[in-house]
Design a protein around this motif. Structure first.
Motif, PDB file in Angstrom:
ATOM      1  N   LYS A 120       5.609 -11.823  15.702  1.00 10.45           N
ATOM      2  CA  LYS A 120       6.125 -12.856  16.606  1.00 10.45           C
ATOM      3  C   LYS A 120       7.387 -13.404  16.067  1.00 10.45           C
ATOM      4  CE  LYS A 120       1.512 -14.181  18.418  1.00 10.45           C
ATOM      5  NZ  LYS A 120       0.427 -15.216  18.266  1.00 10.45           N
ATOM      6  N   LEU A 121       7.444 -13.656  14.551  1.00 10.41           N
ATOM      7  CA  LEU A 121       8.410 -14.066  13.891  1.00 10.41           C
ATOM      8  C   LEU A 121       9.822 -13.164  14.053  1.00 10.41           C
ATOM      9  CD1 LEU A 121       6.960 -15.328  10.692  1.00 10.41           C
ATOM     10  CD2 LEU A 121       7.624 -16.756  12.763  1.00 10.41           C
ATOM     11  N   THR A 122       9.451 -11.906  13.665  1.00 11.77           N
ATOM     12  CA  THR A 122      10.492 -10.844  13.586  1.00 11.77           C
ATOM     13  C   THR A 122      11.051 -10.731  15.002  1.00 11.77           C
ATOM     14  OG1 THR A 122       9.092  -9.244  13.286  1.00 11.77           O
ATOM     15  CG2 THR A 122      10.066 -10.214  11.289  1.00 11.77           C
ATOM     16  N   HIS A 123      10.169 -10.573  16.026  1.00 11.30           N
ATOM     17  CA  HIS A 123      10.645 -10.357  17.245  1.00 11.30           C
ATOM     18  C   HIS A 123      11.705 -11.190  17.889  1.00 11.30           C
ATOM     19  CE1 HIS A 123      10.544  -9.132  21.547  1.00 11.30           C
ATOM     20  NE2 HIS A 123      10.372 -10.252  21.831  1.00 11.30           N
ATOM     21  N   ILE A 124      11.700 -12.609  17.412  1.00  8.47           N
ATOM     22  CA  ILE A 124      12.525 -13.485  17.622  1.00  8.47           C
ATOM     23  C   ILE A 124      13.751 -13.494  16.932  1.00  8.47           C
ATOM     24  CG2 ILE A 124      13.013 -16.128  17.378  1.00  8.47           C
ATOM     25  CD1 ILE A 124       9.944 -16.768  17.755  1.00  8.47           C
ATOM     26  N   LEU A 125      13.887 -12.994  15.600  1.00  4.23           N
ATOM     27  CA  LEU A 125      15.062 -12.644  15.129  1.00  4.23           C
ATOM     28  C   LEU A 125      15.938 -11.333  15.567  1.00  4.23           C
ATOM     29  CD1 LEU A 125      13.369 -13.675  11.499  1.00  4.23           C
ATOM     30  CD2 LEU A 125      15.115 -14.837  12.590  1.00  4.23           C
ATOM     31  N   ASP A 126      14.753 -10.515  15.832  1.00  3.81           N
ATOM     32  CA  ASP A 126      15.558  -9.063  16.378  1.00  3.81           C
ATOM     33  C   ASP A 126      16.170  -9.600  17.704  1.00  3.81           C
ATOM     34  OD1 ASP A 126      14.975  -7.306  14.598  1.00  3.81           O
ATOM     35  OD2 ASP A 126      12.954  -6.820  15.119  1.00  3.81           O
ATOM     36  N   SER A 127      15.498 -10.294  18.483  1.00  9.08           N
ATOM     37  CA  SER A 127      16.240 -10.466  20.003  1.00  9.08           C
ATOM     38  C   SER A 127      17.392 -11.728  19.781  1.00  9.08           C
ATOM     39  CB  SER A 127      15.069 -11.594  20.657  1.00  9.08           C
ATOM     40  OG  SER A 127      13.986 -10.531  20.723  1.00  9.08           O
ATOM     41  N   SER A 128      17.452 -12.218  18.748  1.00  9.21           N
ATOM     42  CA  SER A 128      18.750 -13.243  18.388  1.00  9.21           C
ATOM     43  C   SER A 128      19.333 -12.674  17.485  1.00  9.21           C
ATOM     44  CB  SER A 128      18.047 -14.426  17.764  1.00  9.21           C
ATOM     45  OG  SER A 128      17.046 -15.100  18.277  1.00  9.21           O
ATOM     46  N   LYS A 129      19.270 -11.330  17.132  1.00  6.75           N
ATOM     47  CA  LYS A 129      20.276 -10.453  16.353  1.00  6.75           C
ATOM     48  C   LYS A 129      20.624 -11.194  15.089  1.00  6.75           C
ATOM     49  CE  LYS A 129      22.492  -8.230  20.394  1.00  6.75           C
ATOM     50  NZ  LYS A 129      21.357  -7.094  20.456  1.00  6.75           N
ATOM     51  N   ILE A 130      19.442 -11.702  14.194  1.00  3.62           N
ATOM     52  CA  ILE A 130      19.744 -12.327  13.160  1.00  3.62           C
ATOM     53  C   ILE A 130      19.007 -11.311  12.092  1.00  3.62           C
ATOM     54  CG2 ILE A 130      19.117 -14.228  11.776  1.00  3.62           C
ATOM     55  CD1 ILE A 130      19.038 -15.823  14.499  1.00  3.62           C
ATOM     56  N   GLN A 131      19.745 -10.996  11.008  1.00  9.30           N
ATOM     57  CA  GLN A 131      18.913 -10.320   9.870  1.00  9.30           C
ATOM     58  C   GLN A 131      18.005 -11.022   9.130  1.00  9.30           C
ATOM     59  OE1 GLN A 131      18.992  -7.353   9.451  1.00  9.30           O
ATOM     60  NE2 GLN A 131      21.075  -6.390  10.432  1.00  9.30           N
ATOM     61  N   TYR A 132      16.975 -10.236   8.553  1.00  8.26           N
ATOM     62  CA  TYR A 132      15.858 -10.954   7.950  1.00  8.26           C
ATOM     63  C   TYR A 132      15.240 -10.067   6.789  1.00  8.26           C
ATOM     64  CZ  TYR A 132      13.388  -8.205  11.205  1.00  8.26           C
ATOM     65  OH  TYR A 132      12.811  -7.076  12.026  1.00  8.26           O
ATOM     66  N   ILE A 133      14.594 -10.555   5.937  1.00  8.42           N
ATOM     67  CA  ILE A 133      14.017  -9.978   4.912  1.00  8.42           C
ATOM     68  C   ILE A 133      12.629 -10.403   4.777  1.00  8.42           C
ATOM     69  CG2 ILE A 133      13.975  -9.229   2.438  1.00  8.42           C
ATOM     70  CD1 ILE A 133      16.868  -9.696   2.169  1.00  8.42           C
ATOM     71  N   VAL A 134      11.575  -9.537   4.890  1.00  7.27           N
ATOM     72  CA  VAL A 134      10.054  -9.980   4.654  1.00  7.27           C
ATOM     73  C   VAL A 134       9.713  -9.734   3.327  1.00  7.27           C
ATOM     74  CG1 VAL A 134       8.015  -9.611   5.354  1.00  7.27           C
ATOM     75  CG2 VAL A 134       9.595  -9.530   7.171  1.00  7.27           C
ATOM     76  N   PHE A 135       9.307 -10.886   2.560  1.00  6.00           N
ATOM     77  CA  PHE A 135       8.832 -10.625   1.347  1.00  6.00           C
ATOM     78  C   PHE A 135       7.596 -10.007   1.291  1.00  6.00           C
ATOM     79  CE2 PHE A 135      11.349 -13.692  -1.854  1.00  6.00           C
ATOM     80  CZ  PHE A 135      12.406 -13.135  -1.571  1.00  6.00           C
ATOM     81  N   SER A 136       7.052  -9.295   0.074  1.00 13.11           N
ATOM     82  CA  SER A 136       5.877  -8.864  -0.106  1.00 13.11           C
ATOM     83  C   SER A 136       4.693  -9.889  -0.157  1.00 13.11           C
ATOM     84  CB  SER A 136       5.617  -7.573  -1.209  1.00 13.11           C
ATOM     85  OG  SER A 136       5.877  -8.514  -2.371  1.00 13.11           O
TER      86      SER A 136
END
Length: 220
Positions: A120-136
């Motif tokens: 849910k979090l990354t879908h919003i970021l993808d839709s907003s064209k904002i880069q992201y890094i998910v930590f382990s």
């Protein structure tokens, strides 16, 4: 999941990096704020280009705390509107770092629901064209082997889902029984010390999404 970008991310002089996370991202376990991975990263980034850092991390947070405002689930923690993904987007970030290592497991959430929340979090970021890094994930001295193993299986799943967007340092912090390595343990069975924060900092500072942004790398 989006493939790796073919061109470097254009981090502008006034770029904004937002951190969503829990206690380690807030700085717990470090002897001072300057020794935390988040502060180290801020200093590192600002050596090359001006970046605004917004750290919304807070101790005890789970994936449910940072879901979008209005996203509720029965009998679950409600989103914290002052520190969630909706708040993060209000800063118009260039990059969002998500660091939620093990509180979900401590709350007995299943890997399925945890991964769905990350989605849910990354879908919003993808839709907003904002880069992201998910930590382990990070090791935690759970008394049951089942929970300690869940940390590892969750990490494997997130790594498979996020690939290029994933930042993996679990093995560097864990011993063979999935406990926190003694040399990086803060001493409370939950957090890591300065050495552990440095391991996380070294991992994130070399991540392609970050190094492409600031055109620099850390020297060991």
């Amino acid at each position: 999941m989006d493939p790796a970008p073919s061109v470097p991310i254009g981090v502008k002089e006034t770029s904004t990096i937002v951190i969503l996370g829990s206690s380690t991202a807030q700085g717990f376990g470090a002897s001072s704020p300057d020794s935390s991975w988040a502060k180290k990263l801020e200093v590192f980034m600002n050596k090359k280009s001006k970046s605004n850092f917004v750290n919304l991390a807070y101790g005890g947070f789970t994936t449910y705390h940072v879901l979008p405002s209005g996203c509720t689930a029965p009998e679950k923690i409600q989103p914290d509107t002052a520190r969630n993904i909706t708040k993060a987007l209000s800063y118009k970030p260039t990059l969002v770092i998500i660091s939620l290592p093990n509180n979900d497991v401590a709350n007995n959430y299943t890997n399925k629901e945890i991964v769905e929340n990350f989605g849910k979090l990354t879908h919003i970021l993808d839709s907003s064209k904002i880069q992201y890094i998910v930590f382990s994930t990070q090791p935690r001295d759970f008394t049951t082997l089942e929970q300690r193993r869940q940390i590892t299986t969750l990490n494997d799943t997130l790594k498979a889902v996020y690939g290029y967007h994933f930042n993996d340092f679990l093995a560097a912090l864990s011993d063979t029984d999935y406990f926190i390595k003694p040399e990086v343990a803060y001493g409370d069975a939950v957090h890591i010390n300065n050495a552990g924060h440095t391991i996380i900092f070294n991992a994130i500072s070399k991540h392609a999404l970050l190094t492409n942004s600031c055109k620099c790398s850390v020297s060991n």
